[in-house]
Design an enzyme around this catalytic site. Structure first.
Site, mmCIF file in Angstrom:
data_model
loop_
_atom_site.group_PDB
_atom_site.id
_atom_site.type_symbol
_atom_site.label_atom_id
_atom_site.label_comp_id
_atom_site.label_asym_id
_atom_site.label_seq_id
_atom_site.Cartn_x
_atom_site.Cartn_y
_atom_site.Cartn_z
ATOM 1 N N HIS A 22 0.827 -1.207 0.000
ATOM 2 C CA HIS A 22 0.000 0.000 0.000
ATOM 3 C C HIS A 22 0.860 1.255 0.000
ATOM 4 O O HIS A 22 2.031 1.247 0.390
ATOM 5 C CB HIS A 22 -0.934 0.006 1.208
ATOM 6 C CG HIS A 22 -0.213 0.070 2.528
ATOM 7 N ND1 HIS A 22 0.290 1.235 3.063
ATOM 8 C CD2 HIS A 22 0.104 -0.902 3.418
ATOM 9 C CE1 HIS A 22 0.884 0.998 4.207
ATOM 10 N NE2 HIS A 22 0.799 -0.294 4.454
ATOM 11 N N GLU A 134 -2.336 -7.393 7.359
ATOM 12 C CA GLU A 134 -1.129 -7.217 8.157
ATOM 13 C C GLU A 134 -1.275 -7.999 9.461
ATOM 14 O O GLU A 134 -2.333 -8.593 9.722
ATOM 15 C CB GLU A 134 -0.922 -5.715 8.427
ATOM 16 C CG GLU A 134 0.389 -5.338 9.093
ATOM 17 C CD GLU A 134 1.621 -5.772 8.311
ATOM 18 O OE1 GLU A 134 1.881 -6.987 8.288
ATOM 19 O OE2 GLU A 134 2.319 -4.909 7.749
#
Length: 322
Positions: A22, A134
């Site tokens: 990202h 994550e």
């Protein structure tokens, strides 16, 4: 360490994976200075910064210029705000205009972004998958919102694979171990083979990428192992993998490089330079083949903080047959 020579595999056994970390999130600004800043509730499901959106715009221009946007069959995103914003910003359609035959991928000002709505027209399908999130737990920036909230912000993204509306995987006082994250990453890699799509973009996180890829390449030259694990940590960087299915789930990684320099015979300039640096042992198996690697057009300079660089690395996941 010895490296095996080149191998041939049926094309229908291949998937091309484009891995993207990202763009810069709000939590990264302070978190990069002081890791404990990630513990602040202020950064719950952090959105992209303005610099992050600039990184998205740069990568979007690149994937369109090189033709990658037309080849992607599917976009998979971790269901957190920063990855969803990155995914639709890079691989989504143009600005959205009200119409009845297509939902927007992202509504205007999603996550206080100040950005216009993004159309789903002329873009691949998008799905959110929890397996590529994550680390679970402790850090508020890694806790997701309710799926119902995301469905309002990203109407054209498919969230049907997420089983619960609330985030039951995130625990306030228990952080997922690296071993658990690695196992989840390998499960995700195996799950990809249940998909029919051949060319897939995956927008995820640095921790997920590092620990998942670190499970590969142990039977390769140490230089290759280092390349596998250390080249995806820059924001909004895209690297290309080719995954091969030989009906087993044990993988081995061998590096080979897509580059944009001109060929000299069958040996690229990059390989010759590597030989001068004493890396002959690593590259020799590739120099013996007559196969030509396809040149991939990509920027020759870094753009802002996106770290595109002059080459893409393509890691060939070769399954070890039993």
């Amino acid at each position: 360490m010895d490296c095996p020579g080149p191998s041939l595999f049926p094309l229908h056994r291949c998937k091309t994976l484009h891995l993207v970390r990202h763009a810069q999130g709000m939590h990264n600004v302070e978190g990069d200075k002081n890791y404990k800043a990630c513990l602040s509730p202020e950064y719950f499901d952090a959105q992209l910064t303005q610099l992050g959106w600039q990184q998205v715009d740069n990568l979007r221009r690149h994937v369109r210029t090189c033709g990658l946007s037309k080849r992607i069959d599917l976009v998979i995103a971790s269901p957190l705000l920063r990855t969803l914003q990155t995914a639709v910003g890079v691989f989504g359609g143009d600005s959205y205009t009200d119409r009845t035959d297509a939902l927007p991928l992202m509504v205007a000002n999603a996550g206080n972004s100040g950005r216009a709505a993004i159309s789903s027209l002329n873009s691949p399908p998008f799905i959110a998958v929890e397996l590529c999130r994550e680390h679970f737990g402790v850090h508020p920036c890694d806790k997701r919102r309710n799926v119902s909230d995301y469905q309002f912000l990203f109407p054209a993204i498919d969230f049907s694979l997420i089983e619960t509306d609330e985030d039951v995987l995130w625990k306030a006082n228990v952080r997922e171990t690296t071993e658990e994250l690695t196992a989840r990453g390998l499960k995700f890699m195996n799950w990809l083979w249940t998909r029919k799509e051949k060319e897939i973009a995956i927008v995820t996180h640095s921790g997920f990428l590092f620990h998942t890829l670190n499970a590969f390449g142990n039977d390769c030259n140490p230089l290759v192992k280092k390349e596998i694990c250390n080249r995806l940590l820059s924001f909004c960087r895209i690297l290309q993998f080719c995954s091969l299915d030989l009906l087993t789930t044990t993988y081995s990684l061998f590096l080979f490089i897509i580059f944009q320099q001109k060929w000299s015979g069958n040996v690229p300039f990059l390989f010759k330079s590597a030989l001068k640096r004493g890396e002959k042992e690593m590259l020799e198996p590739f120099l013996s083949t007559k196969f030509k690697l396809k040149a991939h057009a990509c920027p020759t300079t870094y753009i802002n903080d996106c770290s595109f660089g002059p080459l893409f690395l393509c890691f060939l996941l070769l399954c070890c047959g039993l």
